[in-house]
Design an enzyme around this catalytic site. Sequence first.
Site, PDB file in Angstrom:
ATOM      1  N   TRP A 325     -76.735 -33.613  -0.949  1.00  0.00           N
ATOM      2  CA  TRP A 325     -76.190 -34.960  -1.110  1.00  0.00           C
ATOM      3  C   TRP A 325     -75.736 -35.506   0.243  1.00  0.00           C
ATOM      4  O   TRP A 325     -75.860 -36.712   0.511  1.00  0.00           O
ATOM      5  CB  TRP A 325     -75.009 -34.938  -2.081  1.00  0.00           C
ATOM      6  CG  TRP A 325     -74.352 -36.270  -2.260  1.00  0.00           C
ATOM      7  CD1 TRP A 325     -74.713 -37.254  -3.143  1.00  0.00           C
ATOM      8  CD2 TRP A 325     -73.222 -36.794  -1.544  1.00  0.00           C
ATOM      9  NE1 TRP A 325     -73.888 -38.349  -3.016  1.00  0.00           N
ATOM     10  CE2 TRP A 325     -72.963 -38.095  -2.042  1.00  0.00           C
ATOM     11  CE3 TRP A 325     -72.423 -36.294  -0.527  1.00  0.00           C
ATOM     12  CZ2 TRP A 325     -71.925 -38.883  -1.553  1.00  0.00           C
ATOM     13  CZ3 TRP A 325     -71.383 -37.077  -0.038  1.00  0.00           C
ATOM     14  CH2 TRP A 325     -71.141 -38.353  -0.550  1.00  0.00           C
ATOM     15  N   HIS A 326     -75.235 -34.634   1.112  1.00  0.00           N
ATOM     16  CA  HIS A 326     -74.727 -35.086   2.402  1.00  0.00           C
ATOM     17  C   HIS A 326     -75.833 -35.473   3.377  1.00  0.00           C
ATOM     18  O   HIS A 326     -75.567 -36.251   4.307  1.00  0.00           O
ATOM     19  CB  HIS A 326     -73.847 -34.005   3.032  1.00  0.00           C
ATOM     20  CG  HIS A 326     -72.472 -33.937   2.440  1.00  0.00           C
ATOM     21  ND1 HIS A 326     -72.177 -33.176   1.329  1.00  0.00           N
ATOM     22  CD2 HIS A 326     -71.312 -34.548   2.795  1.00  0.00           C
ATOM     23  CE1 HIS A 326     -70.896 -33.314   1.039  1.00  0.00           C
ATOM     24  NE2 HIS A 326     -70.351 -34.151   1.896  1.00  0.00           N
ATOM     25  N   GLY A 327     -77.024 -34.960   3.224  1.00  0.00           N
ATOM     26  CA  GLY A 327     -78.062 -35.366   4.160  1.00  0.00           C
ATOM     27  C   GLY A 327     -79.332 -34.563   3.996  1.00  0.00           C
ATOM     28  O   GLY A 327     -79.338 -33.463   3.433  1.00  0.00           O
TER      29      GLY A 327
END
Length: 477
Positions: A325-327
């Site tokens: 989700w963060h990258g």
Amino acid sequence: MNFVSPLFLWYFVPVVLLAVLVTPRGWRNGVVAVASLVFYAAGAGPTTLLLLCSMAINYLAGMILEPERSRLAASDRRVVLAGVIAINLAALVVWKYAGFLTQQADSIAKLFGGGVEVAQVALPIGISFYTFHHISYLVDIHRGERKAARNPVAFIAYIAMFPQLVAGPIVRYREIADQLPQLRYHRLDDFAAGFPRFALGLSKKVIVADQLGPVVATCFDTAPHDMTFGIAWVGAIAYTLQLYFDFSGYSDMAIGLGRMLGFRLPENFARPYSSVTVTEFWRRWHMSLSRWFRDYVYIPLGGNRHGVAKTYRNLGIVFVLTGFWHGANWTFLVWGLYHGALLVIERGLDTGKAPAVPLHRLLRRASTLLLVVFGWVLFRAPDLGQALVMMGHMLIPDFSGLGDVVGPTLNNQRTLVLLLALLIVLMPARPATGRFLESARTRPAIALRAGVMLIGLPYAAILLASGTFSPFLYYQF
């Protein structure tokens, strides 16, 4: 539009707040909705159309999914829910992960003499956040926990609310549905409570996080053959502090702005570096994200209700998703797996509960902080190779110092900021500064408010006037 840009601070925010204060109470959602779309369009440009289309689809789907109004059978509503969630996730995958996925496909194809064109897609700002807002909206309505928004203006105000649109906190629909009706009488009281919180966040961002940025960049950009034990640890500790003061500073600004607009947004941080276990850390760090994954992924998967093996499986799934989700980078996946493994180990050894003996608590707090600092290297490093180099040097002491590049970067002013920031995060776990500042009426709270307003805010304004600011770190997610 950056939260710490002069355009936002000196023009946009005052105009919006003045409009909310002077217009009739029933106009609040309209003012917030229009201001939020202007704010987003100023930074996102043409990709604003994606946000508008996404809001339209989810607004209409909410009407269909509401059990009391829908003419569909329960099974058909589940199909609609799954389909619209799939549309939301498909948009997220295409816009955020297409480049990463095609790059991996190209690497595999080259092993067999072929190749795949790597997609070049500009990441729309805030897409991870508003996608999760939409999913929580749909699920909360389908479960019958809240009714669908009847007024499209109120729905836009929820999804696109500019204080939290691009970097959170992630506001679940159940947390704000009752606030959308415009029953608000104490606008000046909200302003008086929200402004010090906003000033605290601005001070944390500009005075601390931005001052540590050059130190972090220099350490993480150090070539592998120049890396030392000292550079690796200074870089990891500086980034640990920079990320916390940057992201919690943004959250404070968002919560303060939301309060001034008449909304009470959920807390996002509660002194996470004071945690005694990794389990506790995830109850205190980016709390809105942790709650979202708990309510919409972990518990629907079964949580810890079906035995040890499935509990570990569910934790693994949640933290793989948390990482990605963060990258779109392998470093985020490995970081998620790292924290998932730590939680599994804590459960397996039954060490997820804080010990009662003060000395044991102190030792556990120190070990937890070291594990978190070590993991942040994966989060910040540009690739796994650089992360492994730094982590390797962190494990092998040497006497090479900081070198000719990092040494001058860590000047007296930045050293002082780093030490003071470290002192702040090492203070006792309670009280959490943001809520304490906003609501407490004790003498320490009054002194803190006075310090923030009379010292922190003016100094931050001086730094901003000199051009000493940078985008928030979580804008990239």
